[in-house]
Design a protein around this motif. Structure first.
Motif, PDB file in Angstrom:
ATOM      1  N   GLN A 124       0.806  -1.219   0.000  1.00  0.00           N
ATOM      2  CA  GLN A 124       0.000   0.000   0.000  1.00  0.00           C
ATOM      3  C   GLN A 124       0.837   1.266   0.000  1.00  0.00           C
ATOM      4  N   GLY A 125       2.155   1.118   0.065  1.00  0.00           N
ATOM      5  CA  GLY A 125       3.006   2.299   0.032  1.00  0.00           C
ATOM      6  C   GLY A 125       3.272   2.740  -1.388  1.00  0.00           C
ATOM      7  N   LYS A 126       4.491   3.173  -1.638  1.00  0.00           N
ATOM      8  CA  LYS A 126       4.854   3.608  -2.983  1.00  0.00           C
ATOM      9  C   LYS A 126       4.798   2.406  -3.927  1.00  0.00           C
ATOM     10  N   PRO A 127       4.077   2.521  -5.043  1.00  0.00           N
ATOM     11  CA  PRO A 127       3.944   1.385  -5.957  1.00  0.00           C
ATOM     12  C   PRO A 127       5.292   0.933  -6.506  1.00  0.00           C
ATOM     13  N   LEU A 128       5.455  -0.367  -6.593  1.00  0.00           N
ATOM     14  CA  LEU A 128       6.666  -0.918  -7.192  1.00  0.00           C
ATOM     15  C   LEU A 128       6.582  -0.771  -8.711  1.00  0.00           C
ATOM     16  N   PRO A 129       7.729  -0.659  -9.381  1.00  0.00           N
ATOM     17  CA  PRO A 129       7.703  -0.688 -10.850  1.00  0.00           C
ATOM     18  C   PRO A 129       7.029  -1.969 -11.321  1.00  0.00           C
ATOM     19  N   PRO A 130       6.257  -1.909 -12.405  1.00  0.00           N
ATOM     20  CA  PRO A 130       5.500  -3.087 -12.846  1.00  0.00           C
ATOM     21  C   PRO A 130       6.333  -4.349 -12.987  1.00  0.00           C
ATOM     22  N   TRP A 131       7.520  -4.251 -13.593  1.00  0.00           N
ATOM     23  CA  TRP A 131       8.296  -5.471 -13.848  1.00  0.00           C
ATOM     24  C   TRP A 131       8.758  -6.114 -12.549  1.00  0.00           C
ATOM     25  N   ILE A 132       9.005  -5.285 -11.517  1.00  0.00           N
ATOM     26  CA  ILE A 132       9.407  -5.848 -10.221  1.00  0.00           C
ATOM     27  C   ILE A 132       8.205  -6.486  -9.535  1.00  0.00           C
TER      28      ILE A 132
END
Length: 338
Positions: A124-132
């Motif tokens: 729920q924090g900062k979104p991870l990059p999609p590929w990660i």
């Protein structure tokens, strides 16, 4: 309940700020409103496939499903392994003589709970990059649910989150225990026999189509919503690009968006309608944004080019865009009220 007049009459009503309704007795009522909001939902027109042949048993759609009692003692085929199809197949296990699940593509299955928390509340924090996120979550799911291919499902031809995942691990439990069997896509019906595209066949008493819905706003002309593809082309999936006072609520799908995303849609519309009179400059800026290039709401994910994905967005990208416009309107309304 009033019934809508033909779309041409409704269209004129939008342009002049009036809405005309007609009751079942034929009585018409005209009223003036500051906004018209379409909120009849996205699940009103069942998508019922056309099959070759005729089925001699009971053929129904999930929209007709009310109780698992209808499956008692029957041989059941569920067509479609989305969330509704899997939920109903799990219901049927406890009543039916046998349950099969017909699928045409692979799926990713997400448990409702991971690490003791609802799965859609994780990260729920900062979104991870999609590929990660795709790589990490794929590894996590394999630990919790295993590989669905081992249960008879086709391998997905897309990465996780490029289509809506199935939030149900009970279906894998029942498949693993032999309570449900995975079948290929349907080829044709022959009486009570269903033949599948892989050459196999089986007999059923009841076939339930868990094949989703078509968007349907029958009371308004499609051009008013810039509707040329599988879904209307609305700014932020909410605002008409043609009419400053026409909105659609609820036409959005995203993994984990939940009711909060729909609430923020309504909040945006309410503040925009207020701004039309109390902060007109801010309202004009919103209209200019709506008339410009559409924002990227994918969050970097490459969603499948399917009709049901036409109004799919990334939760984080979508809520960020909605909240940004809410913030701009809030600031203008606060300044205007001082």
């Amino acid at each position: 309940m009033p019934s809508a007049l033909p779309s041409s009459t409704f269209r004129r009503s939008i342009r002049c700020g009036r809405v005309t309704t007609r009751s079942r007795s034929g009585e018409t009522t005209v009223a003036r409103y500051r906004g018209v909001i379409i909120a009849n939902g996205t699940l009103s027109k069942p998508n019922i496939p056309t099959f070759r042949g005729d089925f001699a048993g009971t053929l129904m759609h999930t929209s007709e499903y009310r109780s698992a009692e209808i499956f008692r003692g029957k041989r059941v085929l569920v067509i479609g392994a989305g969330n509704s199809g899997c939920d109903i197949a799990v219901d049927a296990v406890h009543q039916a003589e046998c349950v099969d699940l017909s699928v045409r593509r692979g799926y990713y299955f997400v448990p409702k709970y991971l690490f003791g928390r609802p799965s859609d509340t994780l990260n729920q924090g900062k979104p991870l990059p999609p590929w990660i996120k795709q790589r990490v979550d794929t590894l996590v799911l394999k630990q919790f649910t295993g590989d669905p291919v081992r249960f008879g499902f086709p391998a997905p031809d897309y990465k996780i989150y490029e289509s809506h995942p199935v939030v149900n691990s009970l279906i894998l439990h029942h498949i693993g225990h032999g309570d449900v069997h995975v079948r290929a896509d349907v080829d044709r019906f022959e009486g009570k026999t269903v033949r599948f595209v892989d050459g196999s066949s089986a007999d059923y008493d009841l076939v339930l189509c868990a094949t989703g819905y078509h968007l349907d706003y029958p009371f308004i002309a499609r051009e008013d919503l810039d509707w040329s593809g599988a879904a209307p082309d609305l700014f932020l999936n909410v605002a008409s690009r043609r009419h400053d006072n026409l909105f659609v609520l609820g036409m959005v799908e995203a993994s984990g968006l939940g009711w909060q995303g729909r609430y923020e849609q309504a909040e945006l519309v309410a503040k925009l309608i207020t701004a039309r009179t109390e902060a007109p400059a801010a309202a004009r800026e919103f209209s200019a944004a709506a008339a410009g290039p559409p924002p990227d709401l994918s969050g970097g994910y490459k969603y499948l080019k399917l009709g049901r994905m036409a109004y799919y967005v990334n939760k984080d990208a979508y809520r960020s865009a909605i909240r940004r416009h809410i913030g701009l309107l809030d600031a203008a309304l606060t300044k205007g009220g001082q």
